[in-house]
Write a protein that holds these residues in place. Structure first.
Motif, short mmCIF file in Angstrom:
data_model
loop_
_atom_site.label_atom_id
_atom_site.label_comp_id
_atom_site.label_asym_id
_atom_site.label_seq_id
_atom_site.Cartn_x
_atom_site.Cartn_y
_atom_site.Cartn_z
N ARG A 33 0.83 -1.21 0.00
CA ARG A 33 0.00 0.00 0.00
C ARG A 33 0.87 1.25 0.00
NH1 ARG A 33 -3.85 2.75 4.64
NH2 ARG A 33 -3.95 4.72 3.52
N TRP A 34 1.94 1.25 0.80
CA TRP A 34 2.82 2.42 0.85
C TRP A 34 3.50 2.64 -0.50
CZ3 TRP A 34 8.29 2.49 0.43
CH2 TRP A 34 8.86 3.74 0.66
N VAL A 35 3.97 1.53 -1.11
CA VAL A 35 4.65 1.64 -2.40
C VAL A 35 3.68 2.12 -3.48
CG1 VAL A 35 5.77 0.28 -4.22
CG2 VAL A 35 6.43 -0.04 -1.84
N TYR A 36 2.42 1.67 -3.40
CA TYR A 36 1.44 2.10 -4.40
C TYR A 36 1.25 3.61 -4.35
CZ TYR A 36 -2.73 2.10 -7.32
OH TYR A 36 -3.61 2.34 -8.34
N GLY A 37 1.16 4.16 -3.14
CA GLY A 37 1.06 5.60 -3.01
C GLY A 37 2.29 6.31 -3.53
N LEU A 38 3.46 5.69 -3.35
CA LEU A 38 4.70 6.26 -3.86
C LEU A 38 4.72 6.26 -5.38
CD1 LEU A 38 7.48 7.35 -2.85
CD2 LEU A 38 8.35 5.02 -3.09
N TRP A 39 4.22 5.17 -5.99
CA TRP A 39 4.18 5.08 -7.45
C TRP A 39 3.27 6.15 -8.04
CZ3 TRP A 39 3.18 -0.90 -7.55
CH2 TRP A 39 4.38 -1.57 -7.30
N THR A 40 2.09 6.29 -7.46
CA THR A 40 1.11 7.21 -8.02
C THR A 40 1.36 8.66 -7.60
OG1 THR A 40 -0.35 6.76 -6.13
CG2 THR A 40 -0.68 5.45 -8.14
N LYS A 41 2.25 8.85 -6.62
CA LYS A 41 2.61 10.19 -6.14
C LYS A 41 1.39 10.94 -5.59
CE LYS A 41 6.47 10.55 -9.39
NZ LYS A 41 7.08 11.33 -10.51
N VAL A 42 0.53 10.19 -4.90
CA VAL A 42 -0.65 10.80 -4.28
C VAL A 42 -0.75 10.28 -2.85
CG1 VAL A 42 -1.89 11.03 -6.45
CG2 VAL A 42 -2.20 8.97 -5.07
N ASP A 43 -1.51 10.97 -2.05
CA ASP A 43 -1.75 10.57 -0.66
C ASP A 43 -2.87 9.53 -0.67
OD1 ASP A 43 -2.34 10.26 2.00
OD2 ASP A 43 -2.35 12.40 2.46
N SER A 44 -2.51 8.25 -0.44
CA SER A 44 -3.50 7.19 -0.52
C SER A 44 -4.57 7.33 0.56
CB SER A 44 -2.83 5.82 -0.41
OG SER A 44 -2.15 5.69 0.82
N THR A 45 -4.18 7.82 1.73
CA THR A 45 -5.16 8.01 2.81
C THR A 45 -6.20 9.04 2.42
OG1 THR A 45 -3.51 7.43 4.49
CG2 THR A 45 -5.46 8.62 5.23
N ALA A 46 -5.76 10.12 1.80
CA ALA A 46 -6.69 11.17 1.37
C ALA A 46 -7.63 10.65 0.28
CB ALA A 46 -5.92 12.38 0.86
N GLN A 47 -7.08 9.87 -0.66
CA GLN A 47 -7.91 9.33 -1.74
C GLN A 47 -8.96 8.35 -1.21
OE1 GLN A 47 -7.99 9.95 -5.09
NE2 GLN A 47 -6.47 11.57 -4.85
N LEU A 48 -8.57 7.55 -0.21
CA LEU A 48 -9.47 6.51 0.28
C LEU A 48 -10.49 7.03 1.29
CD1 LEU A 48 -6.85 3.64 0.73
CD2 LEU A 48 -8.62 3.78 -1.03
#
Length: 300
Positions: A33-48
């Protein structure tokens, strides 16, 4: 109950190593999950949680599911008594799985879904694109799993075999997508399937996702007929590719026959392509996956 538990082969060392394996798996999933946010260059917590981006959630979920399939394979193929080796394999294949998922998705975006910007579409809440992206990721993991179970040992040769399966997975998904696009253009006045997916056609995404998953299971069926030769790299690749494409076409043919029999009297083009009937598309997906599973059972 106590006598039953005492009869199980669960010593202290066994429980310790099982706990280590579970800890490794949980760590790698969290890392994914952390790496996915790094790849997309977005805040995964904010998106979810803040933006409630369902498409982003589907994409992350498919990544986690794909990694879980790879870890499942690594744990299953290891020797039951060699716990340290199993833990090492889970780490190596877990990290390799993360990298393969990343590379596979990049190639898929640039080569297969080449007429759209997948990341932009997912950030714009396009559920259709997220469903296709998720299906392709899971399909690739299913094929990699079949390769992991097909190989023997934990060495350079098995690593090359995994890369062979990775190449086969991308080839199969490319062929499946192009066949689907050709069929869609023929039945819809030369319209582009990818452009329709960008417009948010969920039924089409479910239909295509079912095709990707079905063909991945068909490749798994093909692996049942192959004999592992560690040093025969070219032979392994050619045999994998030939049987994978053959079983893919056979799965597509069988699913079409099943659809005509079970969905008799229903115009699939009108219902799915034009009226966006998610229910009919779901039945198509189930039949495609079902035929692939039947084929796998017959050859295993």
């Amino acid at each position: 109950m106590e006598s039953f538990l005492l009869g199980l082969p669960l010593s202290y060392s066994t429980l310790l190593y099982l706990g280590m394996d579970m800890a490794i798996g949980l760590f790698l999933l969290a890392m994914m999950r952390w790496v996915y946010g790094l790849w997309t260059k977005v805040d995964s917590t904010a998106q979810l949680a803040e933006k409630d981006n369902f498409a982003f959630g589907i994409s992350v979920a498919s990544s986690l599911f794909s990694l879980s399939i790879v870890l499942w394979s690594a744990a299953e193929r290891a020797s039951a008594g060699d716990y340290l080796d199993k833990s090492l394999q889970m780490i190596v294949y877990g990290v390799a799985g993360i990298l393969l998922i990343k590379v596979g998705r990049t190639i898929h975006d640039r080569l297969i879904l080449n007429r759209l910007d997948k990341q932009e579409q997912i950030l714009n809440r396009n559920v259709s694109i997220a469903l296709v992206d998720g299906a392709s990721s899971i399909a690739m993991a299913i094929i990699v799993r079949s390769v992991l179970l097909w190989t023997k040992g934990f060495d350079l040769q098995s690593g090359i075999a995994v890369l062979t399966g990775f190449f086969v997975a991308l080839t199969v998904m490319l062929v499946t997508t192009r066949l689907m696009e050709r069929r869609f253009a023929r039945d819809n006045q030369n319209d582009s399937m990818q452009e329709v997916l960008v417009r948010g056609q969920v039924a089409l995404a479910i239909q295509h996702g079912g095709n990707l998953l079905g063909t991945a299971l068909a490749v798994t069926a093909a692996s049942q007929l192959l004999y592992y030769q560690p040093d025969a790299y070219i032979s392994n690749l050619i045999n994998w590719l030939f049987l994978a494409l053959l079983f893919t076409l056979l799965t597509i043919l069988l699913s079409r026959i099943a659809q005509k029999l079970i969905l008799r009297g229903i115009n699939l083009v009108r219902e799915v392509d034009q009226q966006h009937n998610v229910g009919v598309a779901s039945i198509e997906m189930a039949l495609t996956i079902g035929m692939a599973l039947l084929l796998t059972g017959l050859v295993s």
